[in-house]
Write an enzyme that holds these catalytic residues in place. Structure first.
Site, PDB file in Angstrom:
ATOM      1  N   HIS A  74     -11.946  -4.930   9.671  1.00  0.00           N
ATOM      2  CA  HIS A  74     -12.386  -4.725   8.285  1.00  0.00           C
ATOM      3  C   HIS A  74     -13.708  -3.980   8.177  1.00  0.00           C
ATOM      4  CE1 HIS A  74      -9.310  -7.764   7.676  1.00  0.00           C
ATOM      5  NE2 HIS A  74      -9.343  -7.502   6.394  1.00  0.00           N
ATOM      6  N   GLU A 130       0.810  -1.227   0.000  1.00  0.00           N
ATOM      7  CA  GLU A 130       0.000   0.000   0.000  1.00  0.00           C
ATOM      8  C   GLU A 130       0.840   1.272   0.000  1.00  0.00           C
ATOM      9  OE1 GLU A 130      -0.896  -2.687   1.727  1.00  0.00           O
ATOM     10  OE2 GLU A 130      -2.908  -3.130   0.963  1.00  0.00           O
TER      11      GLU A 130
END
Lengths: 324, 335
Positions: free
Chosen positions: A129, A60
């Site tokens: 999440h 990322e």
């Protein structure tokens, strides 16, 4: 006007902008061959090839950071972070690099970068999440942050984001991908910094963004059956924030509820409430009500998760109390 | 850490590769960086410069050797110890000093300061303040060059401490995976603030970290300007022609503290003195003298010229106005 899904609207925006401008390219984990974890980029690699649709490793920092670098030199990267939950490992690039380059360089460089990522809970994905952290990012001067609630806004805001010369965090929402709505074909741009009154009303204002706008609309429908007329303001753009539309609505209805999917403390609702107190205090007949997620790490178990999240019932109950 | 010193024969061979003008240019470049940085330190002590101040003193050979090998069209991504990088890239010393003083005439109009020098005219893209921050960005420059089919290369320069952060691995992996023309130049000045590199990195040979990414790696004596130049030429050819990245480790030594606030308690004065014996400017001067390319009169002239440039930079910076507070909100967003 054709009715398509939120996902298809985003896809349309990407395809149209990539056809329109060769500098636009897409990069992220599984965006090409796999066609995107949520299929927004389906078919792009077939049409545009692997130079303009780049599958990356799970990196990322490199995804956002290289997007910043490529943008500074003149490309217009649209990078996908699979979900907002993974953006935390790249905070240096999203906080330090993207929004500060233009200012720190005295205006020498621009960063026309779009970071697309879905946020939101409700799918039993557990504590790591299920984040809704829009407020974190809206805190940063130099970044623009938008969060569309409906397919037409999704298309129009994404096209605007890609053409903007500044870094944009484009927040999608997992639960919205399959929602449907009318979307104009071809050129359709929604400006940043313009909230949208999604429903007119007289008795109170419900302010939402992203999925919470749909919840507010559903609540407004139920409230109408009970004789309460609710106006629904969809923020759409957190930074820049359209304070005028909020204030004008509150001046009309004299009561406000803010619905947010994130945690209440130091959040989106806190900011909106503060703006209302600062600019429309004398128009208020009651304190601003904030509806937010419970301040717990999101639990896995379905009933617990539902108990933690805002709901139409909670909005309706709060509205009835406020209007009484 | 030792890097083997050159034999006389090797020195002669290295000198033969460059014109006299080029060799003198390298000497003068190193001298300018040294004197500019000494003046910056002085200005800091006089409270003319605020914030943090990180100096290139002891690293002049790395900077002059590497930057002199670049073309004007090449890109540079740097970090917070970058005054010398800006100078070597061709930035106006006046505007660099003005930026350090926070003046409106500075490279970044006083918005950046010592750690955030940008000069896009000379393709310097920061000046980034977080260790390792510019590595992914340099990969992005590589993507740009690849995307547009250009012939430029990107130099990404950073300290050895940056090789311990996560973005280092992500960046080298991506650059190698996608065959991007990026040169990762690690200035191993041996200390990340007070932590010696071998106390922080299991792999003491920093250049060998390239192996994990199937990338070319090389260690070079960072106190030897010609050694750095030669290694850099190889890396540039690899990037420009073969479209492959490299990791170069230039072993140098920071004579001064990490920043001006560092008293250097973590190392002995004997160690510092030993490295000063290998001073890149003094030693290069000696080599040029022995080769008959420079004499004391020319050295004096070079010192005077550099002193004039530095004094001019200070005068310009001090006499320049501060930015107006009214300009505070300018440039937050591009129009």
């Amino acid at each position: 006007m054709p009715v398509i899904t939120y996902r298809e609207a985003l896809h349309q925006a990407l395809v149209e902008e990539m056809r329109r401008d060769e500098r636009v390219f897409v990069m992220g984990e599984d965006v090409g061959l796999f066609e995107g974890a949520y299929k927004v980029t389906a078919g792009l690699m077939r049409e545009f090839g692997n130079k303009r649709v780049k599958d990356t490793p799970i990196s990322e920092q490199a995804i956002i950071g290289s997007g910043v670098g490529a943008a500074m030199l003149g490309l217009r990267p649209v990078v996908e972070i699979m979900t907002l939950n993974f953006i935390m490992v790249a905070m240096d690039q999203i906080v330090n690099s993207a929004p500060k380059a233009h200012y720190m360089s005295g205006g020498q460089v621009k960063v026309p970068l779009v970071v697309r990522t879905p946020e939101g809970a409700g799918h039993q994905l557990g504590a790591e999440h299920s984040h809704c952290l829009d407020a974190w990012f809206a805190h940063l001067p130099g970044l623009k942050v938008v969060a569309p609630s409906m397919p037409a806004d999704a298309k129009g805001l994404l096209k605007t984001a890609i053409r903007d010369d500044n870094p944009v965090l484009f927040l999608e929402n997992l639960a919205l991908y399959t929602t449907r709505g009318e979307v104009p074909e071809g050129e359709h741009l929604v400006p940043f910094g313009k909230a949208d009154v999604k429903r007119q009303g007289e008795d109170l204002t419900i302010i939402g963004l992203s999925r919470m706008t749909l919840m507010a609309l559903e609540a407004a429908k139920r409230l109408e059956e009970q004789g309460i007329s609710a106006e629904v303001v969809d923020i759409r753009s957190l930074r820049p924030l359209d304070v005028d539309t909020i204030i004008n609505s509150v001046k009309k209805t004299n009561r406000a509820i803010v619905v947010e999917e994130g945690w209440r403390s130091f959040g989106f609702g806190a900011e909106v409430a503060a703006r209302i107190y600062e600019e429309a205090f004398d128009y208020l007949d009651a304190p601003v009500v904030r509806i937010a997620s419970a301040e717990v790490p999101m639990p896995y178990s379905k009933p617990l998760e539902q108990a933690a999240l805002p709901s139409v019932d909670r909005v309706v109950e709060a509205a009835k109390k406020l209007a009484a | 850490m030792e890097t083997r010193a050159k034999t006389t024969r090797e020195i002669k061979a290295a000198l033969r590769r460059y014109s006299k003008d080029e060799l003198l240019r390298l000497h003068n470049e190193m001298l300018l960086i040294r004197r500019f940085e000494e003046k910056a330190a002085e200005m800091y002590v006089r409270a003319k410069i605020g914030g943090y101040l990180h100096l290139n003193i002891g690293e002049e050979a790395v900077v002059a050797g590497a930057f002199s090998a670049l073309e004007p069209a090449d890109y540079v991504f740097s970090y917070y110890r970058e005054h010398g990088h800006a100078l070597a890239r061709g930035a106006d010393p006046k505007r660099v000093m003005a930026e350090l003083l926070g003046k409106a005439t500075g490279l970044c109009r006083g918005r950046g300061g010592s750690m955030h020098l940008f000069d896009t005219e000379h393709r310097l893209y920061g000046g980034w303040g977080i260790v390792g921050q510019s590595l992914p960005q340099a990969v992005g420059a590589g993507i740009y060059i690849d995307y547009t089919g250009g012939k430029e290369v990107c130099l990404c320069i950073f300290g050895e401490g940056a090789t311990d952060i996560g973005a280092f691995g992500e960046s080298l992996n991506l650059a190698s995976l996608w065959n991007l023309p990026v040169i990762f130049l690690c200035v191993n000045n041996q200390y990340a603030m007070g932590t010696r590199f071998d106390q922080a990195s299991a792999q003491e040979a920093i250049w060998r970290k390239s192996v994990a990414f199937d990338m070319y790696g090389e260690r070079v004596d960072g106190m030897d300007v010609l050694a750095v130049r030669q290694a850099m030429e190889g890396a540039i050819r690899r990037a420009r022609v073969e479209r492959k990245p490299s990791l170069l480790e230039a072993v140098a030594y920071r004579y001064v503290g990490h920043s001006m606030a560092d008293p250097g308690l973590y190392r002995t004065s004997q160690e510092v003195d030993a490295w000063k014996q290998r001073d890149p400017i003094t030693n290069f001067r000696q080599i040029l003298k022995e080769a008959g390319m420079i004499d004391d009169r020319q050295i004096k002239a070079a010192e005077e010229e550099v002193a004039g440039i530095v004094a001019g930079a200070v005068e310009f910076a001090e006499s320049s106005p501060y930015p107006s507070p009214e300009d505070l909100p300018l440039d937050i967003y591009a129009p």
